[in-house]
Design a protein around this motif. Structure first.
Motif: not given
Length: 154
Positions: A37, A43, A76, A108
């Motif tokens: 994490i 996420w 997201e 991401r």
């Protein structure tokens, strides 16, 4: 070990260093599953050791890089849509990255903004308890270790 997570570890880490660490167990005790994490993204990243092995430094570096190459989902994006500063940082990072890899979609890895340098894993029980959804199987799974990834500027 620090490296630019936007690059595959075989490119972002000196060849001699990569050869020395890629098969080295990532943790002092045999670990087969790890949950990563970060305060830098929302996420969890679950990493499983290859069959017949433990989680190695190479596995962690390769999986972090690979998983951060996924495109940002609509859900997201909704998280940052109301945070104009974060939104601008992600879009700026995406423009810079997109000039190199020609992929204009948000990834991401862009979520990291101007802090794409992986700086290691640390234990942070308070953050772990804060971030994991109560009742989540990750918390209940005694075979999985949770670590917090730290990122910084180039």
């Amino acid at each position: 070990m620090r490296f630019d997570i936007r690059k595959p570890p075989r490119e972002g880490i000196a060849q001699s260093a990569w050869q020395q660490i890629k098969d080295t167990p990532a943790f002092s005790t045999p670990t087969y599953k790890v949950c990563i994490i970060s305060k830098a993204f929302p996420w969890p990243i679950i990493i499983h050791a290859p069959a017949g092995s433990v989680v190695t430094c190479g596995t962690i570096f390769e999986e972090l890089h690979r998983r951060l190459q996924a495109h940002i989902t609509d859900a997201e994006w909704a998280i940052v849509a109301i945070d104009s500063a974060r939104k601008r940082a992600i879009e700026k990072a995406a423009r810079s990255r997109g000039e190199k890899d020609k992929d204009r979609r948000l990834k991401r890895v862009d979520w990291l903004g101007d802090t794409p340098v992986f700086q290691g894993l640390v234990q942070d029980e308070g953050f772990k308890k804060q971030i994991h959804l109560p009742g989540n199987e990750i918390i209940e799974d005694t075979e999985i270790e949770t670590w917090v990834a730290r990122f910084g500027k180039l």
